[in-house]
Motif scaffolding. Structure first.
Motif, PDB file in Angstrom:
ATOM      1  N   ALA A 100      -8.428   4.333   6.760  1.00 38.03           N
ATOM      2  CA  ALA A 100      -9.344   5.251   6.505  1.00 38.03           C
ATOM      3  C   ALA A 100     -10.418   5.826   7.855  1.00 38.03           C
ATOM      4  CB  ALA A 100     -10.401   4.329   5.901  1.00 38.03           C
ATOM      5  N   GLU A 101     -10.293   5.145   8.653  1.00 40.98           N
ATOM      6  CA  GLU A 101     -10.875   5.628   9.722  1.00 40.98           C
ATOM      7  C   GLU A 101     -10.102   6.602  10.516  1.00 40.98           C
ATOM      8  OE1 GLU A 101     -10.771   2.361  12.834  1.00 40.98           O
ATOM      9  OE2 GLU A 101     -12.708   1.188  11.748  1.00 40.98           O
ATOM     10  N   LEU A 102      -8.697   6.324   9.789  1.00 39.05           N
ATOM     11  CA  LEU A 102      -7.644   7.326  10.807  1.00 39.05           C
ATOM     12  C   LEU A 102      -7.408   8.744   9.837  1.00 39.05           C
ATOM     13  CD1 LEU A 102      -4.423   5.353  11.817  1.00 39.05           C
ATOM     14  CD2 LEU A 102      -6.545   6.633  13.113  1.00 39.05           C
ATOM     15  N   LEU A 124       0.916  -1.641  -0.109  1.00 40.88           N
ATOM     16  CA  LEU A 124       0.341  -0.382  -0.428  1.00 40.88           C
ATOM     17  C   LEU A 124       0.771   1.243  -0.021  1.00 40.88           C
ATOM     18  CD1 LEU A 124      -2.546  -0.638   2.678  1.00 40.88           C
ATOM     19  CD2 LEU A 124      -2.764  -1.277   0.527  1.00 40.88           C
ATOM     20  N   GLY A 125       0.489   2.414  -0.637  1.00 41.69           N
ATOM     21  CA  GLY A 125       0.913   3.923  -0.141  1.00 41.69           C
ATOM     22  C   GLY A 125       0.404   4.421   0.326  1.00 41.69           C
ATOM     23  N   LEU A 126       0.578   5.312   1.260  1.00 31.93           N
ATOM     24  CA  LEU A 126       0.356   6.032   1.525  1.00 31.93           C
ATOM     25  C   LEU A 126       0.254   7.546   1.023  1.00 31.93           C
ATOM     26  CD1 LEU A 126       0.436   6.350   6.242  1.00 31.93           C
ATOM     27  CD2 LEU A 126      -1.535   5.038   4.308  1.00 31.93           C
ATOM     28  N   PRO A 127      -0.235   9.094   0.455  1.00 32.32           N
ATOM     29  CA  PRO A 127       0.091  10.161  -0.421  1.00 32.32           C
ATOM     30  C   PRO A 127       0.942  11.001   0.111  1.00 32.32           C
ATOM     31  CG  PRO A 127      -2.311   9.195  -0.441  1.00 32.32           C
ATOM     32  CD  PRO A 127      -1.737   8.099   1.211  1.00 32.32           C
ATOM     33  N   GLU A 145      -5.737   7.934   2.886  1.00 26.98           N
ATOM     34  CA  GLU A 145      -7.030   7.727   1.929  1.00 26.98           C
ATOM     35  C   GLU A 145      -5.399   7.001   1.052  1.00 26.98           C
ATOM     36  OE1 GLU A 145      -7.794  10.580  -0.460  1.00 26.98           O
ATOM     37  OE2 GLU A 145      -9.301  11.538   1.239  1.00 26.98           O
ATOM     38  N   PRO A 146      -4.921   5.877   1.597  1.00 27.61           N
ATOM     39  CA  PRO A 146      -4.641   4.536   1.117  1.00 27.61           C
ATOM     40  C   PRO A 146      -4.443   4.336  -0.236  1.00 27.61           C
ATOM     41  CG  PRO A 146      -5.252   3.502   2.883  1.00 27.61           C
ATOM     42  CD  PRO A 146      -6.302   5.213   2.511  1.00 27.61           C
ATOM     43  N   VAL A 147      -3.529   3.610  -1.040  1.00 26.96           N
ATOM     44  CA  VAL A 147      -3.699   3.387  -2.629  1.00 26.96           C
ATOM     45  C   VAL A 147      -2.976   1.579  -3.101  1.00 26.96           C
ATOM     46  CG1 VAL A 147      -4.277   5.204  -3.542  1.00 26.96           C
ATOM     47  CG2 VAL A 147      -1.991   4.523  -3.575  1.00 26.96           C
ATOM     48  N   VAL A 148      -3.622   0.955  -3.716  1.00 28.43           N
ATOM     49  CA  VAL A 148      -2.711   0.357  -3.436  1.00 28.43           C
ATOM     50  C   VAL A 148      -1.914  -0.120  -4.510  1.00 28.43           C
ATOM     51  CG1 VAL A 148      -2.717  -2.484  -4.535  1.00 28.43           C
ATOM     52  CG2 VAL A 148      -4.747  -1.180  -2.437  1.00 28.43           C
ATOM     53  N   LEU A 149      -0.757  -0.552  -4.436  1.00 28.78           N
ATOM     54  CA  LEU A 149       0.869   0.039  -5.005  1.00 28.78           C
ATOM     55  C   LEU A 149       0.497  -1.611  -5.883  1.00 28.78           C
ATOM     56  CD1 LEU A 149       2.964   2.612  -3.353  1.00 28.78           C
ATOM     57  CD2 LEU A 149       1.304   2.675  -5.194  1.00 28.78           C
ATOM     58  N   GLY A 150       0.992  -2.705  -5.363  1.00 26.82           N
ATOM     59  CA  GLY A 150       1.381  -3.963  -6.095  1.00 26.82           C
ATOM     60  C   GLY A 150       1.193  -4.980  -4.407  1.00 26.82           C
TER      61      GLY A 150
END
Length: 344
Positions: free
Chosen positions: A315-317, A177-180, A320-325
């Protein structure tokens, strides 16, 4: 009669700065802190902080040539946040809770107002990351720095229980995952400044990628702090590894947390802040170079065993995480899919 002040060092200015920053430091206190500013050293009680069998983790860093933009524009209020973030984000990826922070501020001539604004930012960064500002050093060194210039260094110490250090348990099939990020953060500013110079834009011109801000204001957006998010994930048992994306970008930082024989495969695109597209186009910087120098929109990478649970907690925190791989067998590198379309 010659005095120290005649030689360029104003002891009274240093004392005035200490008086101004004492309440800022006091506001960051936390369990474990013993005493306050003014001693020859700072004391911290790990037992009072709740640790049973702790391992200490330390980190030091600076802000780099981003400081030159602050100096040229007078925007000193947020570089202290950058300084803290560059240190504590490196602690938390090792599973450590940041405990206390010290700073080093050096200049040729101490401007109390500018220095106080910098330290106020440091205190804010400490407050946001739950660590105490316990001390530091203000050095006035005539002849070492140009007029108005200063340098910063930060030192953070954290702790983790012996059995809770990261990375741990990374295996093939884990999700990445990635955090922006919220912009350039604090790496690559020598290249940023070169691109701005080539563009011919003044620092007070509207930013082409953020027209409601000046170019300087947009580029001075402080580095994000990821401490509370990463610790929450780790304490929930949902984190195998984390990588703070600084100089070296994704290719240079993610392999640092991979065991032998594993790769990270990045096969999903992510939202890239417009500043990176502008830097790439205006500076004619290739995508490969962008990914090696900048975070390109991902400030923290997380390797997790259960993507849905991890993303729900984040998300509760407010993240807006994204799936990277994903993690796959390999040779300890980052592999990018060919059709991600980044910075297109």
């Amino acid at each position: 009669m010659t005095t120290y002040k005649d030689a360029g060092v104003d002891i009274e200015a240093g004392d005035a700065l200490i008086d101004r920053i004492k309440p800022l430091a006091a506001a960051t206190t936390r369990p474990g802190v013993i005493g306050g500013l003014g001693g020859f050293g700072a004391l911290f009680d790990l037992k009072a902080a709740g640790f049973v069998d702790p391992v200490l983790v330390s980190s030091t860093d600076g802000v780099g040539t981003k400081l030159l933009i602050a100096i040229e524009t007078g925007l000193h209020a947020t570089v202290g946040i950058d300084l803290v973030a560059m240190c504590v984000n490196d602690l938390v990826v090792q599973g450590a809770e940041p405990l206390f922070f010290l700073d080093y501020f050096a200049s040729g001539h101490l401007d109390v107002g500018d220095a106080a604004r910098v330290v106020a930012g440091i205190a804010e960064g400490c407050h946001q990351s739950g660590c105490a500002l316990v001390g530091g050093e203000t050095a006035e060194m005539p002849g070492m720095y140009a007029a108005g210039h200063y340098d910063l260094a930060g030192f953070a110490v954290g702790a983790a229980e012996r059995g809770a250090l990261l990375p741990a348990g990374v295996r093939a099939g884990d999700v990445v995952l990635g955090l922006p990020s919220n912009g350039v953060h604090s790496n690559g500013f020598s290249l940023v400044r070169r691109v701005v110079e080539k563009s011919g834009l003044a620092w007070d011109a509207p930013a082409p990628f953020a027209p409601r801000e000046t170019l300087a204001q947009a580029l001075m957006t402080p580095t994000r702090l990821y401490v509370r998010q990463v610790l929450a994930l780790h304490r929930a048992g949902l984190l195998h590894a984390a990588a703070h994306i600084t100089g070296g970008g994704l290719p240079g930082n993610v392999p640092r947390v991979l065991p032998a024989g594993l790769d990270v495969v990045i096969d999903q695109p992510w939202p890239v802040p417009e500043v990176f597209g502008w830097l790439s186009r205006r500076g004619n910087v290739r995508i490969e170079e962008m990914l090696q120098v900048f975070n390109c929109g991902i400030g923290m990478v997380l390797v997790v065993p259960e993507a849905d649970a991890a993303m729900a907690l984040l998300a509760e925190l407010g993240e807006e995480p994204v799936v990277l791989g994903f993690v796959a067998e390999g040779t300890g590198t980052v592999r990018f899919a060919q059709d991600l379309g980044l910075l297109a």
